[in-house]
Design a protein around this motif. Structure first.
Motif, mmCIF file in Angstrom:
data_model
loop_
_atom_site.group_PDB
_atom_site.id
_atom_site.type_symbol
_atom_site.label_atom_id
_atom_site.label_comp_id
_atom_site.label_asym_id
_atom_site.label_seq_id
_atom_site.Cartn_x
_atom_site.Cartn_y
_atom_site.Cartn_z
ATOM 1 N N ARG A 233 1.065 -1.087 -0.106
ATOM 2 C CA ARG A 233 0.036 -0.471 0.036
ATOM 3 C C ARG A 233 0.676 1.420 -0.385
ATOM 4 O O ARG A 233 1.615 1.185 0.687
ATOM 5 C CB ARG A 233 -0.972 -0.211 1.423
ATOM 6 N N PRO A 234 0.611 2.370 -0.877
ATOM 7 C CA PRO A 234 1.527 3.171 -1.096
ATOM 8 C C PRO A 234 1.322 4.305 0.699
ATOM 9 O O PRO A 234 0.189 4.368 1.248
ATOM 10 C CB PRO A 234 0.861 4.216 -2.087
ATOM 11 N N ILE B 37 -1.742 8.404 -2.488
ATOM 12 C CA ILE B 37 -3.233 8.002 -2.615
ATOM 13 C C ILE B 37 -3.809 9.558 -2.735
ATOM 14 O O ILE B 37 -4.586 9.478 -3.964
ATOM 15 C CB ILE B 37 -3.549 7.153 -1.634
ATOM 16 N N SER C 122 -2.816 11.149 -5.798
ATOM 17 C CA SER C 122 -3.804 10.334 -7.332
ATOM 18 C C SER C 122 -5.971 10.908 -7.113
ATOM 19 O O SER C 122 -5.703 11.277 -8.132
ATOM 20 C CB SER C 122 -3.989 9.335 -7.376
ATOM 21 N N ALA D 114 -1.157 -2.658 -3.626
ATOM 22 C CA ALA D 114 -1.094 -0.543 -3.714
ATOM 23 C C ALA D 114 -1.863 -0.435 -4.903
ATOM 24 O O ALA D 114 -2.866 1.048 -5.017
ATOM 25 C CB ALA D 114 0.233 -0.325 -5.459
ATOM 26 N N ARG D 115 -2.581 -0.681 -5.899
ATOM 27 C CA ARG D 115 -4.102 -0.716 -6.398
ATOM 28 C C ARG D 115 -5.371 0.095 -5.292
ATOM 29 O O ARG D 115 -5.828 -0.182 -5.798
ATOM 30 C CB ARG D 115 -4.157 -1.843 -7.337
ATOM 31 N N ALA E 181 -5.250 0.258 -2.578
ATOM 32 C CA ALA E 181 -5.229 1.608 -1.670
ATOM 33 C C ALA E 181 -6.152 3.042 -2.890
ATOM 34 O O ALA E 181 -7.085 3.594 -1.476
ATOM 35 C CB ALA E 181 -3.811 2.523 -1.959
ATOM 36 N N LEU E 182 -6.645 2.544 -3.910
ATOM 37 C CA LEU E 182 -7.285 3.484 -4.618
ATOM 38 C C LEU E 182 -9.055 3.735 -4.438
ATOM 39 O O LEU E 182 -8.980 2.643 -4.161
ATOM 40 C CB LEU E 182 -7.183 4.205 -5.737
ATOM 41 N N SER F 94 2.481 8.622 -8.346
ATOM 42 C CA SER F 94 1.742 7.925 -7.992
ATOM 43 C C SER F 94 0.629 7.086 -8.939
ATOM 44 O O SER F 94 -0.336 6.173 -8.123
ATOM 45 C CB SER F 94 0.597 9.576 -7.408
ATOM 46 N N ARG F 95 0.063 7.750 -9.672
ATOM 47 C CA ARG F 95 -0.259 7.351 -11.087
ATOM 48 C C ARG F 95 -0.048 5.232 -11.590
ATOM 49 O O ARG F 95 -0.402 4.258 -12.069
ATOM 50 C CB ARG F 95 -0.844 7.734 -12.339
ATOM 51 N N ARG G 157 2.292 4.021 -9.151
ATOM 52 C CA ARG G 157 3.040 3.681 -8.108
ATOM 53 C C ARG G 157 1.815 2.697 -7.405
ATOM 54 O O ARG G 157 1.650 1.544 -6.662
ATOM 55 C CB ARG G 157 3.176 4.493 -6.341
ATOM 56 N N THR G 158 0.211 3.609 -7.968
ATOM 57 C CA THR G 158 -1.085 2.626 -8.232
ATOM 58 C C THR G 158 -1.137 1.443 -8.711
ATOM 59 O O THR G 158 -1.969 1.005 -8.296
ATOM 60 C CB THR G 158 -2.210 3.546 -7.628
#
Length: 170
Positions: A22-23, A28, A31, A89-90, A92-93, A138-139, A141-142
């Motif tokens: 998780r970032p 987050i 983003s 990581a994904r 988290a959004l 951020s784009r 990293r996620t």
């Protein structure tokens, strides 16, 4: 496999630059707040309050042109997003985009705003450009974009701002 495909594939591997965990909340937040260009409104407001109204207007207008252009390009270039929906990581959004991955519209808008700022008020760019880079990172990293989506978005946004600057001079 060409160099761009290798860069994109390497991005899916867990590394220090792009770990799968998780970032940080700041990443987050960058983003999420940049979605739809919303981050750039308060930034432009702060620029205007600091006496850089002209730069703020140019930056916002460049972003306003670049964002729909990015959406138009994505209608032409259909590209799947990285297959990373199950990694932290994904996850988290709060958003889970399924639109075309190329170009990153976050990066397009950020680069247009940042480049226009750098051209109109270089002293303000010292603060704005790190935000541009944070949004772009951020784009990645996620894991919602491939690196070439973000690089393409940065290039398109910068070109929009440069074109706007050339038209203002001409």
């Amino acid at each position: 496999m060409n160099a761009a495909q290798e860069l994109d594939q390497d991005a899916l591997h867990n590394s220090e630059a792009l770990p799968t965990r998780r970032p940080h909340p700041v990443i987050i937040a960058a983003s999420v707040t940049a979605r739809g260009g919303l981050l750039w409104l308060p930034v432009a407001g702060l620029m205007a309050l600091s006496g850089r109204e002209k730069a703020a207007k140019r930056a916002l207008s460049a972003a306003a042109v670049a964002m729909p252009l990015g959406h138009l390009v994505s209608l032409v270039v259909h590209r799947r997003r990285p297959p990373a929906a199950s990694i932290p990581a994904r996850a988290a959004l709060p958003e889970h985009p399924d639109s075309s991955s190329f170009p990153s519209k976050h990066a397009v808008t950020a680069a247009a705003f940042g480049t226009a700022t750098a051209l109109a008020a270089p002293e303000a760019a010292v603060v704005v450009l790190p935000l541009v880079l944070l949004v772009a990172y951020s784009r990645l990293r996620t894991r919602v974009h491939w690196p070439t989506d973000v690089l393409g978005g940065l290039a398109i946004g910068a070109l929009v701002a440069l074109g706007q600057s050339a038209l203002k001079r001409g």
